[in-house]
Design an enzyme around this catalytic site. Structure first.
Site, PDB file in Angstrom:
ATOM      1  N   ASP A  33     -30.535  -6.884  15.954  1.00  9.48           N
ATOM      2  CA  ASP A  33     -29.472  -7.045  16.942  1.00  9.48           C
ATOM      3  C   ASP A  33     -29.490  -5.776  17.808  1.00  9.48           C
ATOM      4  O   ASP A  33     -29.844  -4.705  17.341  1.00  9.48           O
ATOM      5  CB  ASP A  33     -28.129  -7.203  16.207  1.00  9.48           C
ATOM      6  CG  ASP A  33     -27.058  -7.710  17.136  1.00  9.48           C
ATOM      7  OD1 ASP A  33     -27.358  -7.954  18.317  1.00  9.48           O
ATOM      8  OD2 ASP A  33     -25.905  -7.851  16.687  1.00  9.48           O
ATOM      9  N   GLY A  55     -25.154  -4.184  21.030  1.00  5.78           N
ATOM     10  CA  GLY A  55     -24.112  -4.495  22.019  1.00  5.78           C
ATOM     11  C   GLY A  55     -22.820  -4.936  21.342  1.00  5.78           C
ATOM     12  O   GLY A  55     -21.741  -4.404  21.615  1.00  5.78           O
ATOM     13  N   ASP A 106     -27.430 -16.529  11.773  1.00  5.52           N
ATOM     14  CA  ASP A 106     -27.220 -15.397  10.864  1.00  5.52           C
ATOM     15  C   ASP A 106     -25.734 -15.314  10.593  1.00  5.52           C
ATOM     16  O   ASP A 106     -24.927 -15.657  11.457  1.00  5.52           O
ATOM     17  CB  ASP A 106     -27.668 -14.074  11.501  1.00  5.52           C
ATOM     18  CG  ASP A 106     -26.655 -13.571  12.515  1.00  5.52           C
ATOM     19  OD1 ASP A 106     -26.597 -14.137  13.618  1.00  5.52           O
ATOM     20  OD2 ASP A 106     -25.894 -12.639  12.200  1.00  5.52           O
ATOM     21  N   CYS A 113     -27.928 -26.415  -8.528  1.00  6.59           N
ATOM     22  CA  CYS A 113     -28.506 -25.228  -7.906  1.00  6.59           C
ATOM     23  C   CYS A 113     -29.564 -24.590  -8.818  1.00  6.59           C
ATOM     24  O   CYS A 113     -29.359 -24.447 -10.018  1.00  6.59           O
ATOM     25  CB  CYS A 113     -27.417 -24.218  -7.585  1.00  6.59           C
ATOM     26  SG  CYS A 113     -28.034 -22.735  -6.774  1.00  6.59           S
ATOM     27  N   CYS A 130     -30.768 -21.482  -8.357  1.00 10.29           N
ATOM     28  CA  CYS A 130     -30.795 -20.034  -8.139  1.00 10.29           C
ATOM     29  C   CYS A 130     -30.721 -19.277  -9.465  1.00 10.29           C
ATOM     30  O   CYS A 130     -30.342 -19.840 -10.498  1.00 10.29           O
ATOM     31  CB  CYS A 130     -29.652 -19.600  -7.214  1.00 10.29           C
ATOM     32  SG  CYS A 130     -28.083 -19.288  -8.037  1.00 10.29           S
ATOM     33  N   CYS A 139     -27.310 -19.448 -11.251  1.00 13.04           N
ATOM     34  CA  CYS A 139     -26.895 -20.724 -11.838  1.00 13.04           C
ATOM     35  C   CYS A 139     -27.723 -21.128 -13.052  1.00 13.04           C
ATOM     36  O   CYS A 139     -27.250 -21.895 -13.889  1.00 13.04           O
ATOM     37  CB  CYS A 139     -26.933 -21.830 -10.785  1.00 13.04           C
ATOM     38  SG  CYS A 139     -25.584 -21.676  -9.592  1.00 13.04           S
ATOM     39  N   HIS A 189     -26.320 -16.519  -5.506  1.00 14.76           N
ATOM     40  CA  HIS A 189     -26.035 -17.954  -5.365  1.00 14.76           C
ATOM     41  C   HIS A 189     -25.716 -18.317  -3.911  1.00 14.76           C
ATOM     42  O   HIS A 189     -26.270 -19.274  -3.372  1.00 14.76           O
ATOM     43  CB  HIS A 189     -24.875 -18.392  -6.265  1.00 14.76           C
ATOM     44  CG  HIS A 189     -24.409 -19.764  -5.929  1.00 14.76           C
ATOM     45  ND1 HIS A 189     -25.057 -20.896  -6.375  1.00 14.76           N
ATOM     46  CD2 HIS A 189     -23.418 -20.189  -5.100  1.00 14.76           C
ATOM     47  CE1 HIS A 189     -24.477 -21.964  -5.844  1.00 14.76           C
ATOM     48  NE2 HIS A 189     -23.478 -21.564  -5.073  1.00 14.76           N
TER      49      HIS A 189
HETATM   50 ZN   LIG Z   1     -26.703 -21.093  -7.682  1.00 10.67          ZN
END
Ligand SMILES: [Zn+2]
Length: 379
Positions: free
Chosen positions: A90, A93, A263, A301, A303, A306, A332
């Site tokens: 970025d 600004g 983002d 999930c 991840c 999890c 997660h």
């Molecule tokens: Zn998860």
């Protein structure tokens, strides 16, 4: 540089592929935010494992600390932070206009005081591009004037004038090897200003276009309005980036409105107070209801939080302020955002994005409602 692979027949959703000097990015894409050179609480290995294609860095923050000299000496931002994959920076600004105490807006930039120590600094198109050149980011953003959503029409007009002039100055600055530069369209909720700014920037020939001045505290209908006003004026064959957005449901709706890149600090920011995003909405892991709930945050999930950990254990960690708790909720939440975008790409490719969008929005309880319901339950 950008290949438009498919457009959804029932919405403006697009499947694309953006080629940068450090890798190819499949769009629509979510870009985890590493403002200070680190995606909060996550390390590069975790980011890669969860499917991160590109992260964000910030010119304003990194130029204050550790300073451009240190990053230049390290060989650029990728080397300094051990992330050899694409980085978008970025321009600073947004931070100058939101964080710093502005002393004077001048023709070629802004004189302001650092929000850290009050020292007097100057940032304009030339400086912002020079810093991003030294950071060696793969995508640099132009230095723009991002006014608050409470601005008068006169202030919005002035911001668009500056944004156009500064964009033109940014375009003429030297770049790092292979660096792409994106323009940022401002104009607030004003139809004519959005059109004027988009057309002016389009004529300057940037590599991609961002919609700025959204996510500055305005209500959700205004976010969508600003995006809908701007999108038709952006070139179809180039990537479009909605800056600073949004919740999972908002991302689905923004994809449907023809945006490719996103983002947002939400996944890691809300993790720090124990809020987890699921496909059904946000939940507070700290809630008493999870005291002996041995299910993972989300059954489906995959991840790392999890797979081995239960809600009850994560709740305990958060309640006793163990770092692992906020780290796991960050893992997660970030993976939830990245997987959501991966599913969106699959569904656009299969021609079933419309169905996915309907189902997702029907199942997703808007965040504010969940949070207020929880606050009431706990009172
Ligand atoms: Zn998860």
């Amino acid at each position: 540089m950008f290949e438009l692979l498919k457009t959804d027949p029932h919405s403006k959703a697009r499947l694309g592929r953006l080629t940068t000097s450090r890798g190819v990015i499949d769009t629509p894409v979510f870009m985890p935010v590493g403002t200070q050179g680190s995606v909060k609480a996550l390390d590069p290995r975790e980011l890669l494992e969860m499917g991160t294609q590109i992260i964000l860095g910030n010119t304003y923050h990194l130029s204050l600390r550790p300073g451009r000299d240190v990053i230049r000496a390290a060989g650029g931002l990728h080397a300094f932070i051990n992330w050899p994959h694409p980085i978008l920076t970025d321009s600073g600004g947004f931070q100058v206009f939101s964080l710093a105490r502005i002393r004077k807006i001048q023709a070629h930039g802004v004189e302001f005081r650092s929000h850290l120590d009050g020292s007097l600094l100057f940032l304009g198109p030339k400086e912002a591009m020079a810093i991003q050149r030294e950071l060696r980011s793969d995508i640099a953003m132009v230095f723009d004037d991002c006014p608050p959503h409470t601005s008068t029409s006169r202030e919005l007009r002035a911001a668009v004038e500056r944004t156009k002039r500064w964009a033109s100055e940014c375009r003429d600055q030297p770049r790092a090897t292979g660096q792409l530069v994106f323009g940022i369209v401002q104009g607030g909720p004003d139809t004519a200003l959005r059109e004027e700014c988009a057309k002016a920037l389009k004529s300057m020939g940037f590599d991609g276009y961002a919609i700025g001045g959204v996510s500055v505290g305005e209500p959700e209908p205004e976010i969508f309005k600003a995006v809908e006003l701007t999108e038709p004026f952006l070139p179809a064959h180039l990537p479009r980036y909605a800056m600073g957005l949004g919740t999972p449901a908002q991302l689905v709706e923004l994809v449907a409105r023809g945006l490719d890149m996103f983002d947002c600090v939400l996944p890691t920011r809300v993790a720090r107070n124990g809020t987890a995003f699921t496909r059904k909405g946000a939940i507070s892991i700290k809630a008493g209801a999870f005291k002996a709930d041995f299910r993972p945050i989300e059954e489906e999930c995959a991840c790392y939080a999890c797979r081995p950990f239960s809600r009850a254990y994560l709740r305990h960690l958060l309640n006793v302020n163990e770092i692992l708790g906020l780290r796991m909720v960050s893992v997660h939440n970030s993976q939830m955002y990245l997987k959501l975008m991966a599913d969106i790409r699959t569904r656009i490719g299969a021609g079933t994005f419309g169905e996915f969008r309907r189902e997702f929005i029907a199942n997703y309880l808007p965040t504010r409602r969940v949070l207020s319901a929880r606050a009431n339950a706990e009172r």
